[in-house]
Design an enzyme around this catalytic site. Structure first.
Site, short mmCIF file in Angstrom:
data_model
loop_
_atom_site.label_atom_id
_atom_site.label_comp_id
_atom_site.label_asym_id
_atom_site.label_seq_id
_atom_site.Cartn_x
_atom_site.Cartn_y
_atom_site.Cartn_z
N ASP A 1 84.16 -35.28 -8.38
CA ASP A 1 84.48 -35.22 -6.96
C ASP A 1 85.97 -35.06 -6.64
O ASP A 1 86.83 -35.32 -7.46
CB ASP A 1 84.02 -36.52 -6.30
CG ASP A 1 82.51 -36.65 -6.21
OD1 ASP A 1 81.79 -35.87 -6.87
OD2 ASP A 1 82.06 -37.55 -5.47
N HIS B 1 81.79 -31.73 -0.29
CA HIS B 1 82.25 -33.14 -0.23
C HIS B 1 83.10 -33.38 1.02
O HIS B 1 84.00 -34.20 0.99
CB HIS B 1 83.03 -33.45 -1.51
CG HIS B 1 83.21 -34.91 -1.79
ND1 HIS B 1 82.24 -35.87 -1.56
CD2 HIS B 1 84.28 -35.61 -2.29
CE1 HIS B 1 82.71 -37.07 -1.90
NE2 HIS B 1 83.95 -36.94 -2.33
N HIS C 1 87.48 -35.54 3.68
CA HIS C 1 87.16 -36.78 2.99
C HIS C 1 87.38 -38.01 3.87
O HIS C 1 87.97 -39.01 3.44
CB HIS C 1 88.01 -36.89 1.72
CG HIS C 1 87.38 -37.73 0.64
ND1 HIS C 1 87.47 -39.11 0.61
CD2 HIS C 1 86.64 -37.40 -0.44
CE1 HIS C 1 86.83 -39.57 -0.47
NE2 HIS C 1 86.32 -38.55 -1.11
N HIS D 1 85.83 -38.07 -11.21
CA HIS D 1 86.69 -37.34 -10.27
C HIS D 1 87.65 -36.38 -10.95
O HIS D 1 88.28 -36.73 -11.94
CB HIS D 1 87.48 -38.34 -9.42
CG HIS D 1 86.60 -39.20 -8.57
ND1 HIS D 1 85.90 -40.28 -9.08
CD2 HIS D 1 86.28 -39.11 -7.25
CE1 HIS D 1 85.17 -40.83 -8.11
NE2 HIS D 1 85.39 -40.14 -7.00
ZN LIG Z 1 85.32 -38.33 -2.87
#
Ligand SMILES: [Zn+2]
Length: 334
Positions: free
Chosen positions: A155, A205, A209, A302
Site C-alpha cells: 500500500d 487506495h 489517503h 507498504h
Molecule cells: Zn494506506
C-alpha cells in the site's frame, strides 16, 4: 472498522465457491485496542491527519468521470506517515481473517483484534465484467484460489521503495497487488506502468489517503474512491484494470463499500498485518507474518508512506520462507 450496519457479528464464512471472502470486521474493540492495523476508523478520527481529504476538486462524484483529478494530481504524496494500517494515527482496524473456503482450513482470525466475519456475497467471477456485488458488507480478506496460497499486497505507493520491491518480486517470480494512492500514481506514472508490465495488479487506495476514511462525508468518499481509480488508470494507460479498493486504515463502511461496488471494484482488506509502516524492526515484521499467516491469507505491507527499508529487508527473508513453506502466490479474491 466501522461496523457497518450490514455486518453480522458472527457469520462464519460460508463456503462460497471460489472465493472465500472474509470480511473484516473491525470491531469497536479493535479500535479501542488501537492495535490492529487499519487505522481505525474511529480512532483516527480526530487525528488531524495530514492528508486530509482535500481540496476541492473533490466533491463531484461522477462515478466514472475519468478526469477528476484535481490539480492535486501531480503532487506526490506520502500518505500520512503511515499506513493504512494504522494509519499512522494509531488506530486500527483489522482486517479480516482470511479464510479459505476449504472447510478444513483454520478459520480463526489471526489477529488479536476482534474481527467480525461477514458474509460475503457470492459473485460470479467474470474477468471481463465487473462483479455484481450485492452491495455493502463484503470486504475481501483472502486469496482468489484458496488452498496454500498467499496474496502479497503493498500500500501507499508508488514510492521510493517500489522499484526495490518490484526487483525482489521479479527475482522470486512472485506477483503481487499494489494499492496505490491516486496522487502518487499521478506523480509517477512510469512506476505504475512498470507494476503492470511485470504482471502485478492494481488496487485503488484513495486520492489523498484521508483518515479516518469511514468518517468521510459521502461526497468526499465518492471523490476519493472514484478519482483515485481514474488517476491510476490514467497513469497506467489504456486498458488499465483497477480491481479492488482498499480504504485507508481499513476504514470500510457500508457507504464506501457501496461506492466501490458501483465502480465494479471489490473492497479489499487483509488477514496478516505486520505493521511494517511503524518500522517495528525487520525481525518483528518477519515473525508476525510467519505467525499470522494461514493458507489463503492476504498480507498487508507498504511500498510507500515513508522509509520502507525494513519492509524491503523483511521481504528478502519472507519470499524464500513462503516458498519453502509451500506457498504459491495468488491475487486476492474479487
Ligand atoms: Zn494506506
Amino acid at each position: 472498522m466501522p461496523a457497518t450496519a450490514t455486518r453480522r457479528p458472527s457469520l462464519p464464512t460460508r463456503p462460497t465457491r471460489g472465493r472465500r471472502q472474509l470480511i473484516a470486521g473491525c470491531v469497536a474493540v479493535a479500535a479501542l485496542l488501537g492495535l490492529s492495523a487499519c487505522g481505525t476508523a474511529s480512532g483516527a478520527l480526530q487525528s488531524p491527519s495530514a492528508n486530509a481529504p482535500s481540496p476541492a476538486g473533490g466533491q463531484s462524484a461522477g462515478v466514472a468521470s475519468p478526469q477528476q483529478p484535481t490539480g492535486t494530481a501531480a503532487t506526490t504524496i506520502a500518505p500520512t506517515s503511515d499506513s493504512d494500517a494504522a494509519g499512522g494515527t494509531g488506530s486500527a482496524v483489522p482486517p479480516v481473517s482470511g479464510k479459505p473456503k476449504s472447510p478444513k482450513s483454520p478459520t480463526g482470525s489471526p489477529t488479536p483484534d476482534a474481527t467480525a466475519p461477514v458474509t460475503a456475497t457470492p459473485v460470479t467471477a467474470t474477468p471481463a465484467a465487473p462483479p455484481a456485488h450485492a452491495g455493502a458488507g463484503t470486504v475481501i480478506g483472502s486469496t482468489a484460489s484458496g488452498g496454500r496460497t498467499v496474496a502479497l499486497t503493498f500500500d501507499d505507493g508508488p514510492g521510493p521503495a517500489t522499484p526495490q520491491i518490484l526487483d525482489l518480486l521479479a527475482q522470486y517470480h512472485v506477483k503481487a497487488t499494489f494499492c496505490e494512492v491516486g496522487q502518487n500514481a499521478a506523480a509517477n506514472p512510469a512506476m505504475v506502468k512498470r507494476v503492470l508490465a511485470e504482471g502485478h495488479r492494481l488496487c485503488d487506495h484513495s486520492v489523498h489517503h484521508p483518515q479516518p476514511f469511514a468518517k468521510l462525508p459521502h461526497d468526499k468518499a465518492v471523490y476519493e474512491v472514484t478519482a483515485a481509480r481514474d488517476m491510476i488508470v490514467q497513469a497506467g494507460g489504456p486498458g488499465t484494470q483497477v480491481t479492488w479498493f482498499r480504504a485507508p486504515g481499513g476504514g470500510f463502511n457500508a457507504d464506501n463499500e457501496h461506492i466501490t461496488a458501483g465502480l465494479g471494484m471489490s473492497s479489499l482488506a487483509w488477514s496478516v498485518d505486520p505493521r511494517d509502516w511503524s518500522r517495528p524492526g525487520v525481525p518483528a515484521i518477519v515473525s508476525t507474518v510467519q505467525s499470522q499467516l494461514k493458507p489463503g491469507g492476504v498480507i498487508l505491507m507498504h511500498d510507500g508512506g515513508g522509509d520502507r527499508s525494513q519492509t524491503v529487508a523483511a521481504l528478502k527473508q519472507l519470499l524464500p520462507w513462503l516458498i519453502a513453506q509451500g506457498y504459491t502466490f495468488d491475487f486476492p479474491a474479487v
